[in-house]
Design a protein around this motif. Structure first.
Motif, PDB file in Angstrom:
ATOM      1  N   SER A 163     -11.973 -50.944  32.031  1.00 39.97           N
ATOM      2  CA  SER A 163     -11.584 -49.527  32.047  1.00 39.97           C
ATOM      3  C   SER A 163     -12.425 -48.708  31.083  1.00 39.97           C
ATOM      4  O   SER A 163     -12.913 -47.623  31.424  1.00 39.97           O
ATOM      5  CB  SER A 163     -10.099 -49.388  31.691  1.00 39.97           C
ATOM      6  OG  SER A 163      -9.299 -50.020  32.651  1.00 39.97           O
ATOM      7  N   ASP A 218      -1.682 -47.274  46.624  1.00 44.43           N
ATOM      8  CA  ASP A 218      -2.285 -48.167  45.632  1.00 44.43           C
ATOM      9  C   ASP A 218      -2.665 -49.463  46.348  1.00 44.43           C
ATOM     10  O   ASP A 218      -1.795 -50.199  46.821  1.00 44.43           O
ATOM     11  CB  ASP A 218      -1.279 -48.444  44.505  1.00 44.43           C
ATOM     12  CG  ASP A 218      -1.883 -49.239  43.365  1.00 44.43           C
ATOM     13  OD1 ASP A 218      -2.515 -50.273  43.636  1.00 44.43           O
ATOM     14  OD2 ASP A 218      -1.716 -48.827  42.201  1.00 44.43           O
ATOM     15  N   GLU A 224      -7.453 -41.141  33.197  1.00 45.41           N
ATOM     16  CA  GLU A 224      -7.396 -42.513  33.692  1.00 45.41           C
ATOM     17  C   GLU A 224      -6.226 -43.246  33.035  1.00 45.41           C
ATOM     18  O   GLU A 224      -5.855 -42.960  31.898  1.00 45.41           O
ATOM     19  CB  GLU A 224      -8.706 -43.254  33.390  1.00 45.41           C
ATOM     20  CG  GLU A 224      -9.904 -42.724  34.160  1.00 45.41           C
ATOM     21  CD  GLU A 224      -9.779 -42.986  35.655  1.00 45.41           C
ATOM     22  OE1 GLU A 224      -9.159 -44.007  36.029  1.00 45.41           O
ATOM     23  OE2 GLU A 224     -10.279 -42.168  36.448  1.00 45.41           O
ATOM     24  N   VAL A 225      -5.639 -44.229  33.772  1.00 44.63           N
ATOM     25  CA  VAL A 225      -4.457 -44.945  33.295  1.00 44.63           C
ATOM     26  C   VAL A 225      -4.713 -46.448  33.351  1.00 44.63           C
ATOM     27  O   VAL A 225      -5.306 -46.950  34.302  1.00 44.63           O
ATOM     28  CB  VAL A 225      -3.217 -44.586  34.149  1.00 44.63           C
ATOM     29  CG1 VAL A 225      -2.035 -45.462  33.754  1.00 44.63           C
ATOM     30  CG2 VAL A 225      -2.851 -43.122  33.955  1.00 44.63           C
ATOM     31  N   SER A 240       5.134 -43.939  47.297  1.00 48.47           N
ATOM     32  CA  SER A 240       3.861 -43.474  47.858  1.00 48.47           C
ATOM     33  C   SER A 240       4.036 -42.300  48.796  1.00 48.47           C
ATOM     34  O   SER A 240       3.049 -41.765  49.307  1.00 48.47           O
ATOM     35  CB  SER A 240       3.169 -44.630  48.601  1.00 48.47           C
ATOM     36  OG  SER A 240       2.885 -45.691  47.715  1.00 48.47           O
ATOM     37  N   GLN A 261      -5.281 -44.367  46.554  1.00 47.73           N
ATOM     38  CA  GLN A 261      -6.631 -44.130  47.040  1.00 47.73           C
ATOM     39  C   GLN A 261      -6.632 -44.356  48.548  1.00 47.73           C
ATOM     40  O   GLN A 261      -5.675 -44.867  49.121  1.00 47.73           O
ATOM     41  CB  GLN A 261      -7.622 -45.072  46.356  1.00 47.73           C
ATOM     42  CG  GLN A 261      -7.363 -46.552  46.649  1.00 47.73           C
ATOM     43  CD  GLN A 261      -8.238 -47.452  45.822  1.00 47.73           C
ATOM     44  OE1 GLN A 261      -8.102 -47.523  44.614  1.00 47.73           O
ATOM     45  NE2 GLN A 261      -9.137 -48.153  46.478  1.00 47.73           N
ATOM     46  N   THR A 296       3.215 -46.733  37.614  1.00 47.50           N
ATOM     47  CA  THR A 296       2.167 -45.713  37.695  1.00 47.50           C
ATOM     48  C   THR A 296       1.140 -46.164  38.724  1.00 47.50           C
ATOM     49  O   THR A 296       0.360 -47.071  38.489  1.00 47.50           O
ATOM     50  CB  THR A 296       1.502 -45.526  36.326  1.00 47.50           C
ATOM     51  OG1 THR A 296       2.499 -45.130  35.387  1.00 47.50           O
ATOM     52  CG2 THR A 296       0.431 -44.450  36.401  1.00 47.50           C
ATOM     53  N   LEU A 297       1.195 -45.568  39.902  1.00 49.15           N
ATOM     54  CA  LEU A 297       0.324 -45.971  40.991  1.00 49.15           C
ATOM     55  C   LEU A 297      -1.043 -45.311  40.864  1.00 49.15           C
ATOM     56  O   LEU A 297      -1.182 -44.252  40.271  1.00 49.15           O
ATOM     57  CB  LEU A 297       0.957 -45.583  42.333  1.00 49.15           C
ATOM     58  CG  LEU A 297       2.321 -46.227  42.643  1.00 49.15           C
ATOM     59  CD1 LEU A 297       2.847 -45.719  43.977  1.00 49.15           C
ATOM     60  CD2 LEU A 297       2.221 -47.742  42.658  1.00 49.15           C
ATOM     61  N   LYS A 298      -2.046 -45.968  41.465  1.00 47.37           N
ATOM     62  CA  LYS A 298      -3.386 -45.389  41.576  1.00 47.37           C
ATOM     63  C   LYS A 298      -3.703 -45.242  43.060  1.00 47.37           C
ATOM     64  O   LYS A 298      -4.401 -46.074  43.662  1.00 47.37           O
ATOM     65  CB  LYS A 298      -4.412 -46.286  40.886  1.00 47.37           C
ATOM     66  CG  LYS A 298      -4.246 -46.338  39.374  1.00 47.37           C
ATOM     67  CD  LYS A 298      -5.359 -47.155  38.742  1.00 47.37           C
ATOM     68  CE  LYS A 298      -5.237 -47.166  37.223  1.00 47.37           C
ATOM     69  NZ  LYS A 298      -6.289 -47.969  36.578  1.00 47.37           N
ATOM     70  N   LEU A 301      -0.702 -36.482  35.590  1.00 48.15           N
ATOM     71  CA  LEU A 301      -1.713 -37.148  34.767  1.00 48.15           C
ATOM     72  C   LEU A 301      -2.883 -36.236  34.423  1.00 48.15           C
ATOM     73  O   LEU A 301      -3.683 -36.555  33.552  1.00 48.15           O
ATOM     74  CB  LEU A 301      -2.245 -38.384  35.503  1.00 48.15           C
ATOM     75  CG  LEU A 301      -1.310 -39.594  35.515  1.00 48.15           C
ATOM     76  CD1 LEU A 301      -1.837 -40.658  36.442  1.00 48.15           C
ATOM     77  CD2 LEU A 301      -1.120 -40.143  34.116  1.00 48.15           C
ATOM     78  N   PRO A 350      -0.129 -38.163  40.133  1.00 46.83           N
ATOM     79  CA  PRO A 350      -1.495 -37.713  39.812  1.00 46.83           C
ATOM     80  C   PRO A 350      -1.515 -36.315  39.218  1.00 46.83           C
ATOM     81  O   PRO A 350      -2.310 -36.040  38.321  1.00 46.83           O
ATOM     82  CB  PRO A 350      -2.197 -37.781  41.174  1.00 46.83           C
ATOM     83  CG  PRO A 350      -1.456 -38.824  41.941  1.00 46.83           C
ATOM     84  CD  PRO A 350      -0.021 -38.697  41.501  1.00 46.83           C
ATOM     85  N   ARG A 393      -2.286 -49.894  32.972  1.00 49.89           N
ATOM     86  CA  ARG A 393      -0.893 -50.304  32.882  1.00 49.89           C
ATOM     87  C   ARG A 393      -0.711 -51.464  31.909  1.00 49.89           C
ATOM     88  O   ARG A 393      -1.522 -52.387  31.866  1.00 49.89           O
ATOM     89  CB  ARG A 393      -0.373 -50.706  34.274  1.00 49.89           C
ATOM     90  CG  ARG A 393      -0.134 -49.537  35.212  1.00 49.89           C
ATOM     91  CD  ARG A 393       0.515 -50.017  36.506  1.00 49.89           C
ATOM     92  NE  ARG A 393      -0.419 -50.788  37.307  1.00 49.89           N
ATOM     93  CZ  ARG A 393      -0.899 -50.397  38.478  1.00 49.89           C
ATOM     94  NH1 ARG A 393      -0.532 -49.248  38.974  1.00 49.89           N
ATOM     95  NH2 ARG A 393      -1.734 -51.145  39.143  1.00 49.89           N
TER      96      ARG A 393
END
Length: 725
Positions: free
Chosen positions: A716, A471, A702-703, A567, A432, A428-430, A698, A695, A705
């Motif tokens: 978090s 990420d 917020e996630v 990505s 940005q 699960t990537l974040k 989701l 995304p 891991r």
């Protein structure tokens, strides 16, 4: 009752004027022998009847007139296709003679208009009609209006209709498939998926029996494991294709449906005794017959194109869901124990080598499972040993060293799992906005230390280069992996170059086919030993490594490729023995600007902060609960979404929701959406260990891991509560 006879008209001038200019039906009316019709000769018709007939005959709308107490039918060319085989026999005859199958439905409507004089109208009104030799449900937009005689009495009913059957059937088919697509994934088990789908399809088509038959291979036959049937013998078990139809297998393996109506002169086979019709739909994958959808009816029927399409699309969708559920269940069984998984994978490897002759593919699978077992066992050994020693000898100083050692091994295991998920594109990537120049500059000291004094570093990245959407943490790990690989290839020293650019820039790498235009590339090039063609062909295989034991897990390049592809970019590598290697990541540019947000502190919970913790795994839930309480939170736990929703419905309101994503009843995202329906502003943190969530999927939650440290959990939650203010 006599039927009207139709004869050739000798002269158009001999026909009454109101019957002219009406197309084919007009010609039939002019040549009809009216002695067999209750209306009598057209010259004797009332002025009101003549006027309305003169109006409807040339009209382009579908119009039928039911005249008099016997509702004698007169209609135009536009209407005649609507009643199919009833035309032209119904022309000039009482409606009961030709609309008998729907008379109990139609007659009250006509009588209501005739007796009250009030118009009846409806949209998509269903009627059961036999217009093509078989009964079918059709749909019409209708407007029934009274036609009055000169004295004001109602002489007949003028019906303007529009056949909407095709549209209604299409809409129902789309709605059915949409509902099925939303329901099936939530059922989980293949058996539940199959049972639900065959029942829904049977109701939708009005079938007496619906089931799937799984192909036994080589044209042997099929096996029915589950069925929905009502009032008919069971089909459970194995059956030869010929027992249904001698030509059935040949049709199915070519991807053709088999439609049959059974009549007195053509009775059904013994296996389908009592059936009136059958529809058999193939399910093919890679041009091979995998299964057959069997749909059986008690009476002969018209196989409408839309019904056949519905059956075909349902068969594909349901079988795909069944196959997916079976694969997930098999994966779950494999994951129950590491040793059992390795053993099963090895057995599968040997069987697949004999069956599919794919030795190379199975070699990679064996290498993957062996590498996982080897590395995880190395990491689990100090964890287990440390915990046993702490339990037997709870000396504080000794315990601290043992716990630190266990944590280090656990962190290595966490990194290994992260690399595996990255290779599998299931992390699960974040994503940005990340500036490549800034990222490489921040890592420069770490890169220099990793390379040593014998390797020089050159960085060619324009600070004005567009930021990429990725990420950041995963990109740092990927870059570090490439740097370490380059170091190991330059044992005698050399030069490492880190460069970046956009698209097909001069002197840059060749733009790979299939990627969206305008992607940003990041390249790590070395002057090391390079790779042979054989090593280059296998370098991205998981756990493949040319390094000595303990020097590399063989997951570095697969992790880099997994990150790039997940990505939305790509990865390429070029190398020549003795001349060095170039590894290039392609990443999508970010449409948003660079964020500049100072990191929030992660203090202990403020007094009274309440957390609702939801996780269906008792061990994980208990460990998380202890971490939260140590941070000062008041924790209420629930082992499923239903229990948590019951707490909220009872009036209890938490300050933050912490929920696992993969749960049996519903996913954490779906559960969080239900909670937001009750508490719209409640902060939500979803924890996940294995989920390929985009995304969009989701929904803005917020996630965190798994596995996570207490500091990460505290950070978090603190950020969520700080935003809530």
């Amino acid at each position: 009752m006599k039927s009207g006879r139709h004869t050739q008209v000798k002269s158009a001038s001999a026909a009454p004027a109101f019957l002219l200019n009406g197309g084919a039906v007009s010609g039939l009316l002019q040549g009809m022998d009216w002695s067999g019709s209750p209306l009598g000769q057209p010259d004797g018709w009332s002025p009101g009847l003549k006027a309305v007939v003169a109006t409807l005959l040339p009209a382009q709308a579908q119009i039928v007139l039911f005249w008099g107490a016997q509702y004698v039918a007169l209609y135009n060319d536009a209407y005649s296709p609507t009643i199919g085989q009833k035309h032209p026999h119904a022309l000039g005859q009482p409606a009961l003679a030709h609309w008998q199958e729907l008379w109990d439905d139609l007659e009250p409507l006509l009588r209501g208009v005739r007796e009250t004089g009030e118009t009846f109208s409806a949209k998509d009104r269903p009627f059961y009609i036999e217009r093509s030799g078989f009964g079918e449900t059709t749909y019409f937009d209708v407007s029934y209006s009274a036609v009055r005689e000169a004295d004001g009495s109602v002489g007949g009913v003028l019906c303007i209709v529009n056949d909407t059957t095709a549209r209604v059937r299409f809409q129902r088919r789309q709605a059915f498939l949409l509902e099925l697509g939303q329901t099936l994934p939530g059922l989980g088990e293949a058996e539940l998926i199959e049972a639900h789908a065959v029942h829904r399809l049977a109701v939708e088509l009005g079938a007496a029996r619906v089931c799937f038959g799984e192909d036994l291979g080589e044209g042997q036959g099929l096996r029915v494991a589950r069925e929905w049937a009502e009032g008919v013998p069971t089909l459970l078990g194995e059956h030869a294709y010929a027992s249904f139809d001698p030509q059935l297998y040949e049709l199915l393996k070519c991807g053709q449906q088999a439609q049959r109506n059974y009549l007195a002169e053509q009775p059904p086979p013994a296996l389908l005794k009592g059936m009136g019709a059958s529809l058999h739909v193939p399910v093919l994958r890679a041009e091979r017959l995998e299964a057959v959808l069997l749909v059986h009816f008690l009476r002969p029927r018209l196989f409408a194109e839309d019904d056949c399409l519905l059956a075909e699309e349902t068969a594909k969708q349901v079988w795909a869901a069944i196959t997916h559920a079976r694969a997930e269940r098999a994966l779950h069984m494999l994951n129950e124990s590491l040793e059992e998984r390795v053993a099963n994978m090895l057995v599968q490897r040997e069987a697949s080598m004999l069956q599919l002759h794919e030795a190379r593919k199975m070699e990679m699978i064996g290498q993957l499972t062996g590498g996982i077992a080897h590395d995880l066992n190395n990491m689990l050994t100090p964890i287990i040993a440390s915990l046993e020693l702490v339990r037997r000898q709870p000396d504080p100083q000794r315990a601290a060293r043992l716990v630190d050692g266990g944590l280090q091994a656990a962190e290595r295991a966490r990194n290994l799992v992260g690399r595996l998920l990255s290779f599998a594109r299931r992390q699960t990537l974040k994503p940005q906005a990340v500036a490549l120049a800034g990222l490489v500059e921040e890592m420069r000291e770490l890169i220099a230390r990793s390379l040593g004094a014998t390797i020089s570093v050159q960085v060619r990245i324009d600070p004005q280069l567009p930021p990429v959407l990725v990420d950041e943490h995963q990109l740092e790990l990927a870059l570090l992996n490439l740097v370490i690989n380059a170091r190991d290839a330059m044992a005698e020293g050399g030069r490492l170059t880190i460069a970046a650019g956009v698209g097909e820039s001069e002197g840059g790498p060749v733009y790979p086919p299939g990627l969206a235009a305008g992607q940003v590339w990041l390249q790590v090039a070395d002057t090391g030993s390079g790779m042979s063609d054989e090593v280059l062909a296998r370098c991205i295989e998981p756990f493949y490594s040319t390094k000595t034991v303990g020097k590399g897990a063989g997951l570095g390049l697969p992790m880099v490729q997994g990150l790039a592809v997940q990505s939305g970019g790509g990865f390429g590598i070029c190398s020549q023995a003795g001349k060095g290697t170039e590894a290039t990541l392609w990443l999508p540019p970010s449409e948003a600007g660079l964020a500049s947000v100072a990191p929030l502190p992660a203090p202990r919970a403020q007094e009274g902060n309440r957390v609702l913790l939801v996780d269906d795994e008792p061990l994980v839930r208990q460990a998380t609960l202890l971490q939260l309480r140590e941070l000062g939170y008041e924790v209420t736990e629930a082992d499923c979404a239903a229990q948590a929703l019951a707490l909220l419905d009872g009036g209890w309101v938490p300050d933050v929701l912490l929920t696992d994503h993969v749960m049996t009843e519903m996913t954490g995202v779906r559960f969080a959406q239900k909670v937001r329906e009750r508490l719209a502003d409640l902060p939500v943190l979803i924890i996940t260990g294995y989920a390929n969530l985009s995304p969009r999927e989701l929904h803005g939650f917020e996630v965190l891991r798994k596995p996570f440290r207490q500091a990460e959990l505290a950070q978090s939650l603190a950020q969520l509560l700080a935003r809530q203010g």
